[in-house]
Write a protein that holds these residues in place. Structure first.
Motif: not given
Length: 59
Positions: A39-42, A44-59
């Motif tokens: 599955k893809l697991v998020p 950290g966090e994605y915050i528009p205007g603050v952190k513009e990258v959504a990161v996922f890990n494959i577990e």
């Protein structure tokens, strides 16, 4: 990349050649996850205007 959410359906539409290739790579990875029970697991966090990258890990 245009991303649309309709209920539980996620639609991703590439808007140029680079995005088409990247979406094809993502599609291949996701199909592999399904067949291997992963599955893809998020991460950290994605915050528009603050952190513009959504990161996922494959577990």
């Amino acid at each position: 990349m245009r991303i649309e959410l309709e209920g539980s359906l996620l639609r991703m539409t590439p808007e140029n050649a680079r995005e088409k290739e990247e979406l094809n790579q993502l599609w291949t990875i996701i199909i592999g996850c399904v067949s291997e029970g992963k599955k893809l697991v998020p991460v950290g966090e994605y915050i528009p205007g603050v952190k513009e990258v959504a990161v996922f890990n494959i577990e």
